[in-house]
Design a protein around this motif. Structure first.
Motif, PDB file in Angstrom:
ATOM      1  N   LEU A 139      -2.383  56.707 116.874  1.00 30.94           N
ATOM      2  CA  LEU A 139      -2.004  55.366 116.426  1.00 30.94           C
ATOM      3  C   LEU A 139      -1.365  55.389 115.039  1.00 30.94           C
ATOM      4  O   LEU A 139      -0.403  54.657 114.776  1.00 30.94           O
ATOM      5  CB  LEU A 139      -3.218  54.435 116.432  1.00 30.94           C
ATOM      6  N   THR A 140      -1.885  56.223 114.151  1.00 35.33           N
ATOM      7  CA  THR A 140      -1.315  56.320 112.805  1.00 35.33           C
ATOM      8  C   THR A 140       0.106  56.858 112.861  1.00 35.33           C
ATOM      9  O   THR A 140       1.016  56.304 112.229  1.00 35.33           O
ATOM     10  CB  THR A 140      -2.192  57.225 111.915  1.00 35.33           C
ATOM     11  N   THR A 141       0.315  57.917 113.618  1.00 33.64           N
ATOM     12  CA  THR A 141       1.651  58.515 113.712  1.00 33.64           C
ATOM     13  C   THR A 141       2.648  57.547 114.340  1.00 33.64           C
ATOM     14  O   THR A 141       3.748  57.340 113.818  1.00 33.64           O
ATOM     15  CB  THR A 141       1.589  59.824 114.521  1.00 33.64           C
ATOM     16  N   VAL A 142       2.258  56.943 115.444  1.00 32.49           N
ATOM     17  CA  VAL A 142       3.149  55.988 116.111  1.00 32.49           C
ATOM     18  C   VAL A 142       3.391  54.769 115.210  1.00 32.49           C
ATOM     19  O   VAL A 142       4.516  54.279 115.079  1.00 32.49           O
ATOM     20  CB  VAL A 142       2.563  55.557 117.478  1.00 32.49           C
ATOM     21  N   LEU A 158       6.838  53.348 113.715  1.00 32.50           N
ATOM     22  CA  LEU A 158       7.328  51.982 113.928  1.00 32.50           C
ATOM     23  C   LEU A 158       7.741  51.311 112.622  1.00 32.50           C
ATOM     24  O   LEU A 158       8.676  50.509 112.595  1.00 32.50           O
ATOM     25  CB  LEU A 158       6.258  51.129 114.622  1.00 32.50           C
ATOM     26  N   LEU A 159       7.056  51.648 111.529  1.00 38.81           N
ATOM     27  CA  LEU A 159       7.407  51.051 110.236  1.00 38.81           C
ATOM     28  C   LEU A 159       8.793  51.468 109.756  1.00 38.81           C
ATOM     29  O   LEU A 159       9.405  50.788 108.936  1.00 38.81           O
ATOM     30  CB  LEU A 159       6.351  51.398 109.185  1.00 38.81           C
ATOM     31  N   ILE A 160       9.285  52.577 110.278  1.00 34.33           N
ATOM     32  CA  ILE A 160      10.621  53.046 109.904  1.00 34.33           C
ATOM     33  C   ILE A 160      11.693  52.047 110.329  1.00 34.33           C
ATOM     34  O   ILE A 160      12.734  51.940 109.687  1.00 34.33           O
ATOM     35  CB  ILE A 160      10.890  54.452 110.510  1.00 34.33           C
ATOM     36  N   ILE A 161      11.445  51.279 111.379  1.00 30.98           N
ATOM     37  CA  ILE A 161      12.473  50.348 111.866  1.00 30.98           C
ATOM     38  C   ILE A 161      12.495  49.018 111.105  1.00 30.98           C
ATOM     39  O   ILE A 161      13.303  48.150 111.422  1.00 30.98           O
ATOM     40  CB  ILE A 161      12.328  50.090 113.382  1.00 30.98           C
ATOM     41  N   ASP A 174      16.007  41.982 107.233  1.00 28.41           N
ATOM     42  CA  ASP A 174      15.918  40.710 107.939  1.00 28.41           C
ATOM     43  C   ASP A 174      14.769  40.665 108.954  1.00 28.41           C
ATOM     44  O   ASP A 174      14.726  39.792 109.817  1.00 28.41           O
ATOM     45  CB  ASP A 174      17.237  40.400 108.640  1.00 28.41           C
ATOM     46  N   THR A 175      13.817  41.575 108.859  1.00 32.88           N
ATOM     47  CA  THR A 175      12.663  41.572 109.750  1.00 32.88           C
ATOM     48  C   THR A 175      11.825  40.322 109.475  1.00 32.88           C
ATOM     49  O   THR A 175      11.514  40.023 108.328  1.00 32.88           O
ATOM     50  CB  THR A 175      11.798  42.832 109.543  1.00 32.88           C
ATOM     51  N   THR A 176      11.481  39.609 110.538  1.00 34.17           N
ATOM     52  CA  THR A 176      10.704  38.384 110.367  1.00 34.17           C
ATOM     53  C   THR A 176       9.238  38.708 110.090  1.00 34.17           C
ATOM     54  O   THR A 176       8.783  39.826 110.366  1.00 34.17           O
ATOM     55  CB  THR A 176      10.799  37.495 111.622  1.00 34.17           C
ATOM     56  N   THR A 177       8.520  37.719 109.589  1.00 31.42           N
ATOM     57  CA  THR A 177       7.104  37.925 109.275  1.00 31.42           C
ATOM     58  C   THR A 177       6.282  38.319 110.499  1.00 31.42           C
ATOM     59  O   THR A 177       5.514  39.285 110.421  1.00 31.42           O
ATOM     60  CB  THR A 177       6.523  36.666 108.604  1.00 31.42           C
ATOM     61  N   LEU A 213      11.631  52.393 100.946  1.00 28.47           N
ATOM     62  CA  LEU A 213      10.380  52.296 101.706  1.00 28.47           C
ATOM     63  C   LEU A 213      10.478  53.079 103.008  1.00 28.47           C
ATOM     64  O   LEU A 213       9.510  53.712 103.437  1.00 28.47           O
ATOM     65  CB  LEU A 213      10.048  50.831 102.001  1.00 28.47           C
ATOM     66  N   ARG A 214      11.649  53.052 103.616  1.00 27.80           N
ATOM     67  CA  ARG A 214      11.859  53.803 104.858  1.00 27.80           C
ATOM     68  C   ARG A 214      11.650  55.307 104.618  1.00 27.80           C
ATOM     69  O   ARG A 214      11.090  55.998 105.471  1.00 27.80           O
ATOM     70  CB  ARG A 214      13.259  53.532 105.405  1.00 27.80           C
ATOM     71  N   VAL A 215      12.078  55.801 103.468  1.00 25.98           N
ATOM     72  CA  VAL A 215      11.873  57.217 103.144  1.00 25.98           C
ATOM     73  C   VAL A 215      10.376  57.529 103.086  1.00 25.98           C
ATOM     74  O   VAL A 215       9.921  58.564 103.604  1.00 25.98           O
ATOM     75  CB  VAL A 215      12.577  57.590 101.818  1.00 25.98           C
ATOM     76  N   ILE A 216       9.600  56.629 102.489  1.00 24.44           N
ATOM     77  CA  ILE A 216       8.149  56.835 102.430  1.00 24.44           C
ATOM     78  C   ILE A 216       7.562  56.865 103.839  1.00 24.44           C
ATOM     79  O   ILE A 216       6.735  57.723 104.163  1.00 24.44           O
ATOM     80  CB  ILE A 216       7.465  55.734 101.594  1.00 24.44           C
ATOM     81  N   TRP A 217       7.969  55.922 104.693  1.00 25.22           N
ATOM     82  CA  TRP A 217       7.436  55.881 106.061  1.00 25.22           C
ATOM     83  C   TRP A 217       7.790  57.157 106.821  1.00 25.22           C
ATOM     84  O   TRP A 217       6.972  57.656 107.610  1.00 25.22           O
ATOM     85  CB  TRP A 217       7.936  54.660 106.819  1.00 25.22           C
ATOM     86  N   ILE A 218       8.978  57.677 106.600  1.00 21.62           N
ATOM     87  CA  ILE A 218       9.382  58.921 107.275  1.00 21.62           C
ATOM     88  C   ILE A 218       8.501  60.086 106.827  1.00 21.62           C
ATOM     89  O   ILE A 218       7.985  60.849 107.654  1.00 21.62           O
ATOM     90  CB  ILE A 218      10.876  59.220 107.035  1.00 21.62           C
ATOM     91  N   VAL A 219       8.303  60.212 105.518  1.00 22.23           N
ATOM     92  CA  VAL A 219       7.470  61.300 104.989  1.00 22.23           C
ATOM     93  C   VAL A 219       6.039  61.170 105.503  1.00 22.23           C
ATOM     94  O   VAL A 219       5.424  62.149 105.951  1.00 22.23           O
ATOM     95  CB  VAL A 219       7.511  61.322 103.443  1.00 22.23           C
TER      96      VAL A 219
END
Length: 187
Positions: free
Chosen positions: A5-8, A12-15, A19-22, A135-141
């Motif tokens: 679940l953590t990995t998946v 998912l946070l990478i996407i 303009d992502t809604t709440t 932030l995307r870079v952090i999620w990838i790492v």
């Protein structure tokens, strides 16, 4: 299950985008949160299961120490990754490159600057894009690290039971003769 679940969830946070809604970011965050929540408590049980009864206090203390140490390194490394990625993304933009060093040093203060800018400001959109990209870079790492931890858990984790006799010097001693010798109060 926690590592899956953590990995998946981190994947998912990478996407996430500007303009992502709440509701979207809430549901995207739930998977990673559920996975890390499972791992947060499960690791404590694993440490206790693998330690002998005599070593349980030491195992619990070392677990707490290393968890705190890991959180310290995690915050420091995550902050450094974000700061460097943010600086790089700002320096690539010709409009923002002059302020890239200053803004990257205090990226949390940039949020207040963004709030003061009007919504139709082009600079605001560029800064937000750089922030989200960082932030995307952090999620990838973090997704890569979670994947490695998941694979290591498949290889090195042993099945150890928590069922064992309680051996303790603490507790109450109940003696039947002492309880019956007490005077009773009237009804």
């Amino acid at each position: 299950m926690g590592w899956i679940l953590t990995t998946v969830g981190l994947g998912l946070l990478i996407i996430l985008k500007e303009d992502t809604t709440t509701p979207q970011w809430i549901f995207l965050s739930l998977t990673a949160g559920l996975g890390t929540g499972i791992l947060y408590s499960a690791q404590s049980f694993a440490v206790q299961a693998s330690a002998s009864n005599v070593d349980l206090p030491y195992a619990a203390a070392m677990y707490s120490f290393f968890r705190s140490l890991g959180q310290t390194f995690g915050v420091a490394c995550g902050g450094a990754i974000f700061q460097n990625a943010f600086k790089h993304k700002l320096s690539v933009n010709p409009i923002l490159s002059a302020k890239s060093d200053e803004w990257a040093r205090d990226a949390s203060a940039i949020v207040q600057i963004l709030k003061s800018l009007p919504d139709d400001n082009k600079i605001k959109g560029e800064i937000i894009a750089a922030y989200v990209g960082s932030l995307r870079v952090i999620w990838i790492v973090m997704c890569v690290l979670a994947s490695v931890a998941f694979l290591l858990s498949l290889i090195f984790v042993k099945d150890i039971t928590l069922d064992r006799e309680l051996e303790t010097e603490q507790g109450f001693r109940y003696e039947a003769s002492a309880a019956s010798a007490r005077p009773r109060r009237g009804i």
